[in-house]
Structures are given as structure tokens and as C-alpha cells.
Design an enzyme around this catalytic site. Structure first.
Site, PDB file in Angstrom:
ATOM      1  N   GLU A  35       1.122  -1.620   0.202  1.00  0.00           N
ATOM      2  CA  GLU A  35      -0.053   0.458  -0.640  1.00  0.00           C
ATOM      3  C   GLU A  35       0.990   1.026   0.065  1.00  0.00           C
ATOM      4  OE1 GLU A  35      -3.858   1.122  -0.301  1.00  0.00           O
ATOM      5  OE2 GLU A  35      -3.733  -0.847  -0.451  1.00  0.00           O
ATOM      6  N   HIS A  37       3.555   1.655  -1.808  1.00  0.00           N
ATOM      7  CA  HIS A  37       3.799   2.235  -3.370  1.00  0.00           C
ATOM      8  C   HIS A  37       2.723   2.789  -4.249  1.00  0.00           C
ATOM      9  CE1 HIS A  37       6.922  -1.199  -2.271  1.00  0.00           C
ATOM     10  NE2 HIS A  37       7.878  -0.201  -2.620  1.00  0.00           N
ATOM     11  N   GLN A  61      22.428  -0.703  -5.239  1.00  0.00           N
ATOM     12  CA  GLN A  61      22.589  -0.118  -4.071  1.00  0.00           C
ATOM     13  C   GLN A  61      22.297  -0.870  -3.288  1.00  0.00           C
ATOM     14  OE1 GLN A  61      18.295   1.313  -5.398  1.00  0.00           O
ATOM     15  NE2 GLN A  61      17.881   0.943  -3.652  1.00  0.00           N
ATOM     16  N   ARG A 187      10.422  -5.833   3.376  1.00  0.00           N
ATOM     17  CA  ARG A 187      11.040  -6.354   3.854  1.00  0.00           C
ATOM     18  C   ARG A 187      10.435  -6.797   5.194  1.00  0.00           C
ATOM     19  NH1 ARG A 187      16.020  -3.118   1.722  1.00  0.00           N
ATOM     20  NH2 ARG A 187      17.451  -3.747   0.852  1.00  0.00           N
TER      21      ARG A 187
END
Ligand code: AMP
Length: 281
Positions: A35, A37, A61, A187
């Protein structure tokens, strides 16, 4: 929704939109969408005519011992979500498409890239700034949308855009949280049930700082002390940093006299989570 895998077709789609006079809004992501994003996509939709997104787990990265290979990937699910949100085109390049071999050119926002997460993740923000600059070059968006969740990333991208005179307007959207306060993150999928409970300490520590600030405390040392006390009660969580900084240049401040960023990173097991809070006196 067009799914575009090459730089060439993405440039074409974006140019076609631009030549119709449409304002293109870009939402860069690493996928495993949630949500948070989707809130960026909705903001893009409200402010742009053509909605572009990208999904690219950017290897540059990630540090050598980080989670690049196990980072959650579910392209079919992500594409279905983006389609439902009304995204016009999605750029999904391969690593080979994004990084010609060898690649020798990097974007480093000196002075900012070494702060906060940059301290424990050397090279991380160089990878972020470089890939975002490349995405801006491919898509040429009028607007680009980022989450306040990655507050240091926001400061670094804003500075890069200013320093390199890039023609894009940066928009920042608020942090989306679970009902209990945990900031949404791709994550979070790594956490088991106990770790999910332990992870709430990041939000608890930030909330404690907010509470003391609202009672009038302005000293960073006192606020950080109170936050660290919350962490001491959850020994399974290892604090990486808890800092109070200027949100634009990320330097530490000793007292909160203007808009200030309170930022935290911590390891819950081997999962590194970040969160933050903006305070305005
Ligand atoms: P990522 O896929 O983690 O690289 O994130 C892509 C974009 O989504 C970045 O601009 C993030 O700051 C933003 N984002 C990630 N999590 C959240 C969240 N919980 N709330 C708002 N934005 C978020």
C-alpha cells in the site's frame, strides 16, 4: 498497461506522451508492492496525465552481504496491482539493460550519501542516486514520486536534481503504516511472528520522541536517550542508528528549533528496517 522491458521502447512511450502535451508522473520502485507503493501511484494519478512506474531491484544499491538475491520478487502480482491502479506504462528492465558492462559513471551526492543509512551501507546512496538519475533519463518524467519512508533518499534525490539541474519535480508522499504503526516495507515479509512484534519498537521509539516533543522537550540528547531506552527493552532488536538531523542536509542537530527529521534504522534478526518522523516546532 504497457509492460516495457527496454530503454528504447520506454523512451518512445514517454516521448509520445510528452508530445501530446501530457504530464508524465514516474513512481520508481523495487517491486514487492504494498500500500505504500500504491499511495505513490495514487498521488501520481492525481497530479499527472500519464502514470509511469518502474520495477527494478537495483543491484548497485545493495552491499556484498545484503539481501539482493533474496529480495522479494513477484512480478505477476505487482503487474496486476499496477494495472488495477490505472498505471499507463511500467518499465521493467533487466540488470543488463540498465547497466552496460563495464559501467564507470556514478552519481554521488557528496556529504549526504555518507550519512544515516550511508554510514552502515557504504555505496548504497551512490547506487540509489545513480539508478534514479538513469530512470529520469529514460522516462523524462515531469514529476517523480517518492515516499517519506526513505527520508534520506528524498534529501539525496532533491539535492541531485538541484545540483544537476534535472528537469523534474520531486513529490514526497507520507509514510503508510500498518494499523499498529509498523511502516509498510517489502522487507517486512522477512519477519516471523515474534520479529513482527519486536519490529514495533521502531514506531514505539519514534512515538515516544513525538510525545516528549509535544510536551516541550527540544533537546536531541534527551529525545534520543528516551528512544534508546525503548530499544533496550527489546534486546532481540539491534539498533543501527537513532538520529535527529536536518531533513535537507542530514547533519545532526542538537536542539529542535525548526523542521527536523528523527530517523531510525535497526536490525530485527537479520532484517534491517528503517522508519522516521518529521517534527515541526
Ligand atoms: P522501494 O520499492 O522500497 O524502493 O520503494 C519505492 C518507493 O516507495 C520509495 O519512494 C519508497 O520511499 C516508497 N515507500 C516504501 N515504503 C513506503 C511506505 N510505507 N509509505 C510510503 N512510501 C513508501
Amino acid at each position: 498497461m504497457k509492460v516495457l522491458r527496454t530503454i528504447e521502447e520506454t523512451r518512445k512511450a514517454s516521448r509520445a506522451a510528452g508530445s501530446r502535451g501530457a504530464r508524465v508522473g514516474l513512481v520508481p520502485t523495487m517491486g514487492a508492492l504494498h500500500e505504500g507503493h500504491l499511495s505513490l501511484i495514487r498521488a501520481a494519478k492525481a497530479q499527472s496525465d500519464v502514470i509511469a512506474a518502474s520495477i527494478f531491484v537495483n543491484p548497485t544499491q545493495f552491499g556484498p552481504n545484503e539481501d539482493f538475491t533474496r529480495y522479494p520478487r513477484d512480478l505477476d502480482r505487482d503487474l496486476a496491482l499496477l494495472e488495477r491502479e490505472g498505471v499507463d506504462f511500467i518499465f521493467v528492465p533487466s540488470v543488463e539493460e540498465m547497466y552496460p558492462q563495464p559501467s564507470n559513471t556514478w552519481v554521488t551526492v557528496e556529504g549526504l550519501s555518507e550519512r544515516l543509512c550511508g554510514k552502515s551501507r557504504p555505496g548504497h546512496f551512490r547506487g540509489v542516486a545513480t539508478v534514479v538519475a538513469k530512470l529520469f533519463n529514460v522516462v523524462s518524467p515531469h514529476l517523480a514520486f517518492f515516499g517519506q519512508k526513505d527520508a534520506a533518499q528524498v534529501a539525496i534525490i532533491r539535492r541531485m536534481v538541484r545540483d544537476l539541474n534535472l528537469q523534474v519535480q520531486i513529490e514526497v508522499c507520507p509514510i503508510v503504516r500498518e494499523p499498529d504503526g509498523l511502516a509498510l516495507s517489502s522487507r517486512n515479509a522477512y519477519l516471523d511472528a515474534q520479529q513482527r512484534k519486536d519490529a514495533l519498537v521502531l514506531f514505539r521509539a519514534l512515538s515516544r520522541v513525538q510525545e516528549l516533543f509535544e510536551k516541550g522537550e527540544r533537546g536531541s540528547a534527551a529525545l534520543i536517550g528516551a528512544a534508546k531506552a525503548e530499544f533496550q527493552r527489546i534486546p532481540a532488536v539491534r539498533l543501527d542508528y537513532f538520529e535527529i538531523v536536518d531533513p535537507d542536509d542530514l547533519t545532526t542537530v542538537s536542539a529542535i528549533n525548526q523542521r527536523t527529521l528523527v530517523a531510525v534504522a535497526a536490525f530485527v534478526g537479520s532484517t534491517r528496517l528503517i522508519d522516521n518522523l518529521l517534527l515541526e516546532p
